[in-house]
Write an enzyme that holds these catalytic residues in place. Structure first.
Site, PDB file in Angstrom:
ATOM      1  CG  ASN A   1      28.717  57.624   8.608  1.00  0.00           C
ATOM      2  OD1 ASN A   1      28.480  56.405   8.667  1.00  0.00           O
ATOM      3  ND2 ASN A   1      27.844  58.527   9.000  1.00  0.00           N
TER       4      ASN A   1
ATOM      5  CB  ALA B   1      27.812  50.119   8.856  1.00  0.00           C
TER       6      ALA B   1
ATOM      7  CG  HIS C   1      25.345  52.481   1.049  1.00  0.00           C
ATOM      8  ND1 HIS C   1      25.216  52.038   2.354  1.00  0.00           N
ATOM      9  CD2 HIS C   1      25.432  51.354   0.296  1.00  0.00           C
ATOM     10  CE1 HIS C   1      25.211  50.709   2.377  1.00  0.00           C
ATOM     11  NE2 HIS C   1      25.347  50.272   1.143  1.00  0.00           N
TER      12      HIS C   1
ATOM     13  CG  MET D   1      19.261  53.389   9.138  1.00  0.00           C
ATOM     14  SD  MET D   1      19.258  53.680   7.363  1.00  0.00           S
ATOM     15  CE  MET D   1      19.977  55.322   7.273  1.00  0.00           C
ATOM     16  CB  SER D   2      20.370  47.284  11.343  1.00  0.00           C
ATOM     17  OG  SER D   2      21.681  47.463  11.842  1.00  0.00           O
TER      18      SER D   2
ATOM     19  CG  HIS E   1      23.288  44.108   3.761  1.00  0.00           C
ATOM     20  ND1 HIS E   1      23.286  43.676   5.064  1.00  0.00           N
ATOM     21  CD2 HIS E   1      23.476  45.440   3.800  1.00  0.00           C
ATOM     22  CE1 HIS E   1      23.456  44.722   5.865  1.00  0.00           C
ATOM     23  NE2 HIS E   1      23.581  45.808   5.117  1.00  0.00           N
TER      24      HIS E   1
ATOM     25  CE1 TYR F   1      17.469  49.958   3.706  1.00  0.00           C
ATOM     26  CE2 TYR F   1      18.064  50.375   5.993  1.00  0.00           C
ATOM     27  CZ  TYR F   1      18.390  49.917   4.740  1.00  0.00           C
ATOM     28  OH  TYR F   1      19.640  49.412   4.492  1.00  0.00           O
ATOM     29  CD  GLU F   2      16.588  45.631   2.788  1.00  0.00           C
ATOM     30  OE1 GLU F   2      16.691  44.874   1.818  1.00  0.00           O
ATOM     31  OE2 GLU F   2      17.200  45.447   3.857  1.00  0.00           O
TER      32      GLU F   2
ATOM     33  CG  HIS G   1      18.419  47.133   6.823  1.00  0.00           C
ATOM     34  ND1 HIS G   1      19.033  46.519   5.758  1.00  0.00           N
ATOM     35  CD2 HIS G   1      19.403  47.425   7.707  1.00  0.00           C
ATOM     36  CE1 HIS G   1      20.337  46.442   5.990  1.00  0.00           C
ATOM     37  NE2 HIS G   1      20.582  46.982   7.157  1.00  0.00           N
TER      38      HIS G   1
ATOM     39  CB  SER H   1      26.603  47.913   5.976  1.00  0.00           C
ATOM     40  OG  SER H   1      25.252  48.066   5.789  1.00  0.00           O
TER      41      SER H   1
HETATM   42  N1  HPA Z   1      23.102  57.074  10.116  1.00  0.00           N
HETATM   43  C1  HPA Z   1      22.277  56.014  10.036  1.00  0.00           C
HETATM   44  N2  HPA Z   1      22.689  54.808   9.681  1.00  0.00           N
HETATM   45  C2  HPA Z   1      23.982  54.651   9.383  1.00  0.00           C
HETATM   46  C3  HPA Z   1      24.888  55.712   9.431  1.00  0.00           C
HETATM   47  C4  HPA Z   1      24.428  56.992   9.816  1.00  0.00           C
HETATM   48  O1  HPA Z   1      25.164  57.982   9.884  1.00  0.00           O
HETATM   49  N3  HPA Z   1      26.100  55.214   9.067  1.00  0.00           N
HETATM   50  C5  HPA Z   1      25.922  53.889   8.813  1.00  0.00           C
HETATM   51  N4  HPA Z   1      24.645  53.541   9.011  1.00  0.00           N
END
Ligand code: HPA
Length: 268
Positions: free
Chosen positions: A231, A109, A243, A207-208, A57, A81-82, A79, A26
């Protein structure tokens, strides 16, 4: 079929033999724009290749010479989740293998679970925790790619981690180290989950990456993983997660990120 994609790429590649495969996560895809090479647009051209649906992406394969090495970039990824199977999610990594790639660099990320980490830090992945509830190797084993029960004691190879640390030190870039935990997403985590993940030994959450790392290791490729901390994970600060914050902080980190990847590739 993977072989359709592999044959398609081989036809385009002529004598190009990639030795390094890099998956750009990301907000980190820009690096591939700096490569003077062939671009294949997955969403259209590449047979059966999964096309990303998430902002940040692009979903392209870029092949070219980069810092003196033949490199294959996945600019953006798909991903779980897609709504795709992990077989599809990890297809690019299998394509890497079938094209002759020896070393895979996975980037992403991630949220900071470790309270000492800050947004825009880079973290070298030392190991991972698969908290997705699924494994990409479930199903009939393909003995040509790997063994049924692959060892996972050292997915993120020590010699590659040492190289990354040396490159970061030479560049004066602060490189954190830690364990990456993957959830299925797409919802971010709750503060209670993040506290649990910290107790479990996680430093960053995302998530990847984990499915790709499992498959790359299974196929006998050497893996390096770098997270861009975008973050504070849920509950680490009072701030709500979004996001757009992920993309903003990936943008801040991208100069160091790009310099680090360049130096690593040059020295591989
Ligand atoms: N959680 C899950 N996936 C993420 C996060 C997060 O805080 N930041 C970037 N991808």
């Amino acid at each position: 079929m993977i072989s359709d994609s592999v044959n398609f790429i081989k036809n385009k590649l002529l004598n190009f033999e990639p030795e390094i495969g890099i998956v750009l996560g990301s907000g980190l895809g820009e690096l591939a724009d700096e490569v003077n090479g062939i671009t294949i647009d997955e969403s259209g051209e590449l047979p059966d290749f999964p096309a990303p649906t998430v902002e940040g992406h692009k979903g392209r394969l870029v092949l070219g010479e980069f810092e003196g090495k033949n490199v294959l970039f996945m600019q953006g990824r798909v991903h779980y989740y897609e709504g795709l199977s992990l077989d599809k999610v990890t297809m690019p990594v299998k394509v890497f293998k079938l094209l002759g790639v020896k070393t895979v660099i996975l980037t992403n990320a991630a949220g900071a679970v470790n309270k000492r980490f800050n947004p825009a830090d880079l973290m070298l992945i030392t190991d991972h925790i698969n908290f997705m509830g699924v494994n990409p190797l479930v199903g009939k084993n393909n003995d040509k790619l790997g063994t049924r029960f692959p060892d996972m004691s050292e997915i993120y190879k020590k010699n590659l981690r040492d190289l990354a640390k040396k490159c970061a030190a030479d560049l004066g870039i602060k490189l954190r180290e830690g364990v990456y935990l993957a959830t299925s997403g797409p919802s971010y985590e709750t503060p209670a989950e993040i506290n649990m993940f910290r107790l479990m030994g996680a430093d960053a959450v995302g998530m990847s990456t984990v499915p790709e790392a499992i498959v790359a290791n299974y196929c006998g490729m050497n893996v390096m993983g770098i997270s861009c901390i975008t973050n504070y994970a849920a509950g680490v600060s009072d701030k709500k997660l979004s996001h757009s914050e992920v993309i903003e902080n990936a943008d801040i980190a991208k100069k160091d990120f790009k310099n680090l990847i360049r130096k690593i590739v040059k020295n591989l």
